[in-house]
Design an enzyme around this catalytic site. Structure first.
Site, PDB file in Angstrom:
ATOM      1  CB  SER A 123      -0.905   0.253   1.204  1.00 37.71           C
ATOM      2  OG  SER A 123      -1.494   1.137   1.316  1.00 37.71           O
ATOM      3  CE1 TYR A 147      -6.431   5.029  -1.104  1.00 35.79           C
ATOM      4  CE2 TYR A 147      -4.518   3.646  -0.247  1.00 35.79           C
ATOM      5  CZ  TYR A 147      -5.892   3.931  -0.458  1.00 35.79           C
ATOM      6  OH  TYR A 147      -6.821   3.132   0.529  1.00 35.79           O
ATOM      7  CB  THR A 173      -7.461   2.152  -3.824  1.00 38.25           C
ATOM      8  OG1 THR A 173      -6.785   0.949  -3.837  1.00 38.25           O
ATOM      9  CG2 THR A 173      -8.590   2.292  -3.092  1.00 38.25           C
ATOM     10  CE  LYS A 242      -8.219  -3.158  -2.581  1.00 36.47           C
ATOM     11  NZ  LYS A 242      -8.777  -2.018  -1.633  1.00 36.47           N
ATOM     12  CG  HIS A 266     -11.645   0.376   1.025  1.00 34.84           C
ATOM     13  ND1 HIS A 266     -10.676   1.043   0.043  1.00 34.84           N
ATOM     14  CD2 HIS A 266     -10.596   0.386   1.968  1.00 34.84           C
ATOM     15  CE1 HIS A 266      -9.670   1.520   0.380  1.00 34.84           C
ATOM     16  NE2 HIS A 266      -9.424   1.284   1.490  1.00 34.84           N
TER      17      HIS A 266
END
Lengths: 370, 370, 370, 370
Positions: A123, A147, A173, A242, A266
């Site tokens: 992540s 992100y 995401t 995602k 999520h």
């Protein structure tokens, strides 16, 4: 004032194999050793946690029809995706801030993943740096979940670094452009007790002492097909979108160049009031129609769940919270124990359902539980 | 270390008639006198026990439509199968290790079955030998449930012995090529406290101190239509395939020479996540279309359940746990009490539903409970 | 004897901002400071409270399908109705007797509504006069909900006063021609602890010490399309028919000159045994087919609920009990806090669902939760 | 030994008006003053009480769609059946052994019914004689429910006596040819603490100290269309067949000369596993198609239930347990209080639903609650 003392966040430290009878027990056990703010962050979800519950309930609406004369023994769980041959059809889901669960942070998870032998998702909100995680991975395959920054130059910079680290796919995401309505975090006034090296380049600070809302506000809050295209073209890597929960978004994503669809809500942490993730899988799978692989997450706690997801169109399942509980309870060895449990459990389910291979699983029939 | 002290497993010993108001009470009562490891083995199921619960829930989704002007009095419960005339449409299901419930083991059950007057199913995983059980049966009809060896010569040997003992049908359990994910047994580190004379010929040991997983691993783990054919041809006896949960398997079994279909999900003990056994009965019955008889088990606790199963296509219902609780509570007399309860209860249901004969029951209408 | 001491009804008095994590917490908190008779009146409903529960349960039968590639940021919640531009698609529902919740009565609510910036609905059963409420509203828009007198001359008189006060629409509550079967009020022998200035002209007394049944009995108990026509023609204002729960009534109302349909089951306070209000919305919306605006109330507790109502055909949502709990907990500032919570929550839901505008919300897809 | 001391059964004796907020409260209150054996007999049902629960659950699967512009005030609840004009569409259901609830036995109930003003159903299993009940009824209309003797001469004798007593219809209960599987009675070893004057002519004894099973065994256990014909022809009175739960039986009954169909599952006391009585009403009503009137019972506890039954095809609703609880709590005055509650509650429901007359109710729309 927050209930998380960020200067003295005492994450668990033990490293040991753990006994896994089922993963629900792990949550209970982890709740006793992970500091409350961290545990609530990991285990909690948004709003009334309706969608969190639906993620579990959804499994109970479909039954596996076991085939008992299928001449099956010692099923083969191996599969492959994007050129990676993996021994099981499940991988690690991207999760922020593993350091809440264990002092070894993402490096611990990475080592457990590597020792077991599947793919790690890193992540962008990791508490560990690429280098630290790389040590844990020890050459194992990894995907990177971005992100995005509001600044595309910084995004390029992050992608460069991820590629340099060896990421073979990028996970975008798209369902988290701001934080879900997380009551527990709000009540705990939760802030991260450590920084986030990968995204600190675009934060005002390191991430430490910041709330999730605050961090999201400094990230890109507006995700569009153009972002898929940008990441895909700039990185040259396959891109997953995602958070897909509809056939429409799956088609939009593919149209924008997505190399894979990642069906997820999520873990119920974003839009409460949405259906269980598994409830949307069949619709999406029909729309995708095999053009790109589908990864599924949200609510996977048992071998049966993996089986049902594969039988409903997923190609790979990603595991989240249960692995983090394993990390909390036993560090990298705990992670490995959890993955071995899933392997053992899925293998048993495959044999009892009469399926020799993952392809057999995909063709299995589920029935509606009325 | 196990929680079952196999050298001092103190099974109940009392022999007496018992009062049966309903069979749920029996489970409660048995839990107080059967050692925990044994009780959990008998009463438990796999995984979350979702399928175990579905076995019961499934009954509540169908209602019996009572007919009240049917000119019925003193219903006739008798039926026949494979040349056996029996006074009730239910028989004993094959269950392993009755010795966990009562020191008289399968011989106690057999005597209760015989005194009552229906068919005994003898499990290959019996703790008693054919001879011991034969004494209990005292000439009553019996079927033999085989767990196959990996070695067909040994299978022939077992079948020879079963025939010599007087078995008039063979039950091939196909849904148990390895153990379900039985949490309670795993937590209890359950191992059998006594040996299994019938299959000890192919085990490394007698079965005593072995776990179910261990025993399954030494049995044949790969069942195919060819096994049906082999048993059928070698034994010359009618063969049931037990564990059928789909129309597809029913047709496969018949194609391979099965003389009967045994619809069962092993009491929820094998694949958790499967639908309730009763939910699959109608589909299977339609596929079988009367070509061979159908035996049904899993979740039968009341006369109403027997009625619903027969009205959905079963010809015979097999009883499992409730009989074992009767054995625990009163030895062979307890077994007889339980069977008499089912007879009394079914008779009442038949009259209240307006059905004079088992054929009437089979033609009865059920309605969906929304 | 009543349990409400009408001479010493001690309504809360505090004025302060409140923290709203979710509105269910507010009910719990309000129950501790509002006198029992008053709290039960506000929170209670009729009969078994089946319909009250259905108002909440109904939301759980539909899921929001989030769109994640919608290029949305900072959604715009503004909308307009009857020429009023409002920043959010929700307004205050008409509720009687706010003085039960706070000593500032409707004037407190009005000030909170005005400070936040949406439309106030003034109930004819207000404990405050038009003048007192007007001071709180400070020029903000207001609608007037009439409970009709049996005497049309008095109705004209009331309508004149409402218009003079600045009401821009009239809400005719048609579902409350007598009181629902409110067990709690009956057990509490609840009577209003203060008078009702607006309707006291047609009551025998001021309303103080009167039960709801008593007041209804003195109001007009027979509502027909002709009443819609009368109010519409006499007032010259747009008229909502409130309490519509069927397509048939929506069409009748429009035929009689209604300018808007107000879908509501009175918060479950009238006919118990009716479906949840949200369950009837889609049918009504299809019948109305955009000819007049639809206001929705009953059971709205979260941003997700507002979203689901708009996506099912409502144009505006009205909030009731949660606002009154805010009033109890913090006077006008508490009201404002609650409204800000709904704004914040709806905004988050809109972004997470991928909707930029209220028009986008209206076109969103919901799925059945099985 | 029984837990009911039949020589000292201390039934309640008080005579007083009672406050009825809802009828569920009455059951709770009655449980405290009626001796356990008697209370369990009245309140209990058969088996798992699945069907008892379904009788209540079934109401929750249908919602009343209220009409709010219907110009309704002061609804008219009156109706008529077989020439009796009654002020409400509900009557007393036949119930055995009212003496368990109150020392005044059926005479107390009869007086309450008479004072209120509806029809009494006299059970052949009454503890009071025709003469005693007649004093309570004081000229009010009555129907007689027969439990047939095996000897038709005795049946003629009973019918003669019922006619002489003034019965204007005969109710043939067809769903109770033996007792349901009543666990509570079985555990209590319940026997009646007093005799049954009407049927004692065909019992070996008076009924006192006999179990329900015993009494059923001495009654006719085989009911057929010929019995309907016999009673109808011999008595010359309209005959209801009570216990009808299917379209098929309704048609059989009409074909045999039944003048009315009584839809009932005996309050869940007979065949457990049957659907809720209300679930079968619509099917039966469609089959009857208005040729004969339909009486409905089983599970009626609220005005809403009466409304739903009428809207689903019933012409008259019969009340059972709630009236007996009223009898226990206040003798004949308690009975009257309960009936007044139902009248008040139904009247309110009719107005809130927008129905002026019983005919309007019958044409009302219900919706499925999903």
């Amino acid at each position: 004032m927050t209930t998380v003392d960020t200067n003295h966040y005492a994450a668990p430290t033990e490293i040991k194999e753990i006994t896994v009878v089922n993963t629900y027990d792990l949550e209970e056990a982890a709740s006793k050793i992970v500091p409350k703010g961290g545990f609530d962050y990991i285990s909690g979800a948004s709003g009334d946690e309706f969608t969190l519950r639906q993620n579990i309930e959804a499994w109970n609406k479909k039954g596996i029809v076991p085939r008992v004369l299928a001449d099956v023994e010692n099923p083969d769980l191996s599969t492959s995706i994007f050129g990676h041959d993996i021994k099981v059809p499940f991988i690690m889901a991207p999760i922020a801030a593993h350091g809440l669960a264990h002092e070894t942070k993402e490096a611990g998870t990475a080592k457990g993943i590597s020792e077991f032998g599947t793919i790690m998702s890193i992540s962008a909100y990791s508490g560990a740096s690429f280098d630290e995680i790389d040590k844990g991975l020890n050459g194992s395959p990894r995907w990177f979940q971005i992100y995005m920054s509001k600044d595309d130059e910084l995004n390029k910079n992050i992608l460069d670094e991820a590629k340099a680290d060896g990421a073979t796919a990028i996970i975008l995401t798209a369902d988290a452009t701001l934080s879900g309505n997380r009551h527990k975090d709000e009540r705990n006034k939760f802030v991260y007790p450590f920084g986030m090296p990968i995204v600190s380049r675009y934060l005002t600070g390191t991430g430490k002492n910041m709330s999730l809302n605050n961090i999201y506000a400094q990230s890109k809050q507006k995700i569009a097909p153009a972002d898929v295209k940008f990441i895909s073209e700039y990185s040259g890597l396959p891109v997953f979108v995602k958070g897909v929960q509809s056939a429409e978004d799956a088609l939009l994503a593919i149209g924008a160049g997505a190399a894979g669809i990642w069906v997820s809500n999520h873990g119920g942490r974003q839009l409460d009031g949405a259906p269980g993730s598994f409830e949307m899988l069949e619709e999406i799978s029909k729309a995708v129609a095999g053009r790109v692989p589908i990864v599924f997450d949200s609510g996977v706690r048992r071998g049966e769940h993996i089986f049902k997801a594969l039988a409903s169109g997923a190609d790979i399942v990603a595991l989240g919270r249960p692995v983090l509980y394993g990390l909390a309870l036993g560090g990298w060895k705990g992670v490995q124990s959890v993955l071995e449990y899933f392997e053992r459990d899925l293998k048993r389910v495959m044999q009892l359902a009469g399926t020799q291979t993952i392809e057999d699983v995909k063709k299995s029939r589920l029935v509606d539980i009325k």
